[in-house]
Design an enzyme around this catalytic site. Structure first.
Site, PDB file in Angstrom:
ATOM      1  N   GLU A 113      73.796 124.949  42.526  1.00 37.59           N
ATOM      2  CA  GLU A 113      74.680 125.576  43.881  1.00 37.59           C
ATOM      3  C   GLU A 113      76.201 126.154  43.427  1.00 37.59           C
ATOM      4  O   GLU A 113      77.520 125.613  43.988  1.00 37.59           O
ATOM      5  CB  GLU A 113      74.897 124.456  44.978  1.00 37.59           C
ATOM      6  CG  GLU A 113      73.573 123.810  45.316  1.00 37.59           C
ATOM      7  CD  GLU A 113      73.726 122.768  46.300  1.00 37.59           C
ATOM      8  OE1 GLU A 113      74.725 122.164  46.676  1.00 37.59           O
ATOM      9  OE2 GLU A 113      72.658 122.172  46.698  1.00 37.59           O
TER      10      GLU A 113
ATOM     11  N   HIS B 102      65.506 124.575  51.491  1.00 35.58           N
ATOM     12  CA  HIS B 102      65.782 123.766  52.701  1.00 35.58           C
ATOM     13  C   HIS B 102      65.709 124.365  54.097  1.00 35.58           C
ATOM     14  O   HIS B 102      66.768 125.228  54.253  1.00 35.58           O
ATOM     15  CB  HIS B 102      67.326 123.144  52.620  1.00 35.58           C
ATOM     16  CG  HIS B 102      67.056 121.876  51.356  1.00 35.58           C
ATOM     17  ND1 HIS B 102      66.271 120.786  51.604  1.00 35.58           N
ATOM     18  CD2 HIS B 102      67.644 122.126  50.328  1.00 35.58           C
ATOM     19  CE1 HIS B 102      66.737 119.994  50.255  1.00 35.58           C
ATOM     20  NE2 HIS B 102      67.453 120.743  49.655  1.00 35.58           N
TER      21      HIS B 102
ATOM     22  N   ASP C  77      61.787 121.322  52.285  1.00 36.42           N
ATOM     23  CA  ASP C  77      61.653 120.572  53.268  1.00 36.42           C
ATOM     24  C   ASP C  77      61.859 121.588  54.659  1.00 36.42           C
ATOM     25  O   ASP C  77      62.541 122.574  54.724  1.00 36.42           O
ATOM     26  CB  ASP C  77      62.574 119.300  53.577  1.00 36.42           C
ATOM     27  CG  ASP C  77      63.992 119.628  53.148  1.00 36.42           C
ATOM     28  OD1 ASP C  77      64.508 120.445  53.553  1.00 36.42           O
ATOM     29  OD2 ASP C  77      64.582 118.526  53.039  1.00 36.42           O
TER      30      ASP C  77
ATOM     31  N   GLU D 146      63.141 122.078  46.272  1.00 40.64           N
ATOM     32  CA  GLU D 146      63.612 121.045  47.281  1.00 40.64           C
ATOM     33  C   GLU D 146      63.043 121.194  48.493  1.00 40.64           C
ATOM     34  O   GLU D 146      63.641 120.948  49.451  1.00 40.64           O
ATOM     35  CB  GLU D 146      65.089 120.975  47.198  1.00 40.64           C
ATOM     36  CG  GLU D 146      65.696 120.740  45.806  1.00 40.64           C
ATOM     37  CD  GLU D 146      67.409 120.611  45.926  1.00 40.64           C
ATOM     38  OE1 GLU D 146      67.866 120.418  47.081  1.00 40.64           O
ATOM     39  OE2 GLU D 146      67.870 120.490  44.985  1.00 40.64           O
TER      40      GLU D 146
ATOM     41  N   ASN E 204      70.090 126.231  40.107  1.00 41.17           N
ATOM     42  CA  ASN E 204      69.389 126.011  41.342  1.00 41.17           C
ATOM     43  C   ASN E 204      70.338 125.902  42.612  1.00 41.17           C
ATOM     44  O   ASN E 204      71.464 125.882  42.438  1.00 41.17           O
ATOM     45  CB  ASN E 204      69.075 124.356  41.011  1.00 41.17           C
ATOM     46  CG  ASN E 204      68.331 123.973  42.334  1.00 41.17           C
ATOM     47  OD1 ASN E 204      67.165 124.197  42.564  1.00 41.17           O
ATOM     48  ND2 ASN E 204      68.378 122.660  42.802  1.00 41.17           N
TER      49      ASN E 204
HETATM   50  O1  9MR Z   1      68.827 114.058  48.911  1.00 44.01           O
HETATM   51  C1  9MR Z   1      69.954 113.944  48.668  1.00 44.01           C
HETATM   52  C2  9MR Z   1      70.640 112.803  49.564  1.00 44.01           C
HETATM   53  O2  9MR Z   1      70.198 111.549  49.498  1.00 44.01           O
HETATM   54  C3  9MR Z   1      72.260 112.933  49.187  1.00 44.01           C
HETATM   55  O3  9MR Z   1      73.039 112.110  50.100  1.00 44.01           O
HETATM   56  C4  9MR Z   1      72.977 114.340  49.207  1.00 44.01           C
HETATM   57  C5  9MR Z   1      74.190 114.255  48.836  1.00 44.01           C
HETATM   58  O4  9MR Z   1      74.702 115.428  48.572  1.00 44.01           O
HETATM   59  O5  9MR Z   1      71.930 115.164  48.275  1.00 44.01           O
HETATM   60  C6  9MR Z   1      70.880 115.252  48.566  1.00 44.01           C
HETATM   61  O6  9MR Z   1      70.252 116.272  47.773  1.00 44.01           O
HETATM   62  C7  9MR Z   1      70.837 117.552  47.759  1.00 44.01           C
HETATM   63  C8  9MR Z   1      70.436 117.827  46.397  1.00 44.01           C
HETATM   64  O7  9MR Z   1      70.755 116.998  45.247  1.00 44.01           O
HETATM   65  C9  9MR Z   1      70.919 119.348  45.953  1.00 44.01           C
HETATM   66  N1  9MR Z   1      70.565 120.475  47.289  1.00 44.01           N
HETATM   67  C10 9MR Z   1      70.792 119.796  48.659  1.00 44.01           C
HETATM   68  C11 9MR Z   1      70.011 118.624  48.713  1.00 44.01           C
HETATM   69  C12 9MR Z   1      70.190 117.851  50.029  1.00 44.01           C
HETATM   70  O8  9MR Z   1      71.346 117.595  50.530  1.00 44.01           O
END
Ligand code: 9MR
Length: 408
Positions: free
Chosen positions: A222, A299, A329, A327, A263
């Protein structure tokens, strides 16, 4: 449980030799694309193919040939069970389908809190369903280097060992990210030279630990704002854009075989952010910085997919990188209705079909497979139901959307 040590590679030196031939220990790797180590297994175990990339010494013995005194059976052999062209049955796993359609994997995020849920694990451990896993949190900076130079591996090792046990590919997530970053990094007021060495130490220690096991690493996560400008985090503010190549170079040196990715989200369709990412790929390639792939997180919101997914994936692969949906969803405003679930099914199909249509799109990972462990409800109030399996681990219509997306 078999624990990876930082000097995992050194274990190779401990592989016993039998009759001049190196043999692998129980649970060790004994084959797969790119594997150059021992291909024989210690006595009491047999080399078993998990997937094209991984064969493992599992307890047992090779099926014995029938004794010579047993007459050959005269019964007619069963009809050939060719499945060519046959539709997949509901028992066919998504990874098996993805492989049969030329992709490398279909996978899921997972993490430590889920690992004690037996019903969940029964689905996750099925490597015909998931041929790849990504730790949702346990490889992040806050989990792996909570204070400077002090590394903690228990959570990350648990996921890496699970992937190994199940014969699943592993995606490493991630080396450098502005979030889930301990304050010793974000508020350390380090100068450029010190922060460079902090990044190098973190990435190389993390990537080395799982050397030889990780298919691909999200080395940088990011880096951009939605308008395509650089995110002004501690890395950019201290090092400008150089932090990206510093991290990629450290990762390459630590595990030359791992595919190195950047990513991000909101780069799946054409957008200012997607253009910024493509420009970054071009400039890194021009400067010979190691970069193998771009992860498009995916997402999404039901009924609001970006247009032009497939063309945008091609715009990346045309630059000489592979791509993956990392990722996926697709959330909705609750409560779920039949219409929303039907639209979600279509949306899953559209995303998977875009990856399926693009040769350089290697696979699709969902950001955990069940609503029971989805990050969405905690983050977006009133939204949820984003995954293909529901709270009770039952498949939703989205599952069939994925199957259809692969053209199965
Ligand atoms: O799935 C992850 C969640 O459990 C955490 O609380 C969150 C915190 O930032 O991160 C989530 O995963 C993220 C991923 O690492 C990067 N892209 C966005 C994802 C969803 O927030």
């Amino acid at each position: 449980m078999f624990k990876l040590s930082p000097s995992f590679v050194a274990l190779a030196a401990l592989v016993p030799f039998v009759a001049g031939q190196a043999v692998q220990q129980e649970w060790g790797q004994c084959g797969g694309i790119g594997w150059t180590g021992a291909t024989a297994c210690v006595s009491g175990t047999v080399c078993s193919k998990m997937n094209d990339y991984y064969s493992q010494c599992i307890p047992g013995s090779a099926t014995a040939a029938p004794p010579a005194s047993v007459p050959p059976t005269t019964a007619a052999p069963p009809p050939p069970t060719s499945t060519a062209g046959a539709p997949p049955s509901s028992a066919t796993g998504l990874h098996t389908i993805a492989k049969s359609k030329g992709k490398l994997y279909f996978g899921s995020a997972t993490d430590n809190p889920e690992l004690t849920d037996a019903a969940y694990m029964a689905i996750l451990n099925d490597n015909t369903m998931f041929g790849q896993i990504t730790p949702g949190n346990s490889m992040k900076w806050d989990a792996t280097e909570p204070s400077r130079g002090s590394f903690s591996w228990s959570g990350a090792d648990a996921i890496a060992n699970l992937a190994k046990k199940n014969g699943q590919l592993l995606r490493g997530h991630n080396c450098v990210w502005y979030s889930q970053l301990p304050s010793w990094v974000s508020s350390g007021n380090f100068n450029a030279a010190t922060l460079t060495s902090i990044i190098q130490t973190h990435c190389s220690t993390l990537v080395s630990r799982y050397k030889g096991q990780v298919y691909s690493w999200d080395v940088v996560n990011e880096p951009f704002n939605d308008d395509g400008t650089w995110r002004t985090d501690v890395f950019f503010n201290t090092l400008g854009t150089d932090y990206v190549s510093i991290a990629l170079q450290a990762a390459r040196a630590a595990d030359p075989a791992a595919k190195l990715y950047i990513n991000d989200y909101n780069i799946e369709g054409p957008s200012a952010k997607s253009t910024a990412m493509q420009n970054l790929v071009k400039s890194l390639k021009q400067a010979n910085v190691p970069l193998d792939g771009i992860g498009l997180q995916g997402h999404f919101i039901v009924g609001e997919l970006p247009q032009g997914l497939e063309d945008n994936l091609r715009a990346f692969t045309a630059l000489g990188v592979e791509v993956a949906i990392t990722e996926l969803d697709i959330r909705m405003t609750l409560p779920a209705t039949a219409a929303l679930l039907a639209q979600q099914q279509k949306d899953y199909q559209t995303v998977v079909a875009a990856c399926q249509a693009v040769e350089g799109c290697v696979g699709v990972t969902i950001w955990d497979f069940t609503d029971k462990y989805s990050w969405v409800p905690q983050t977006f109030s009133g939204q949820g139901e984003a995954c293909p399996w529901d709270q009770n681990l039952q498949r939703k219509p989205a599952f069939q959307g994925i199957v259809a997306g692969f053209g199965a």
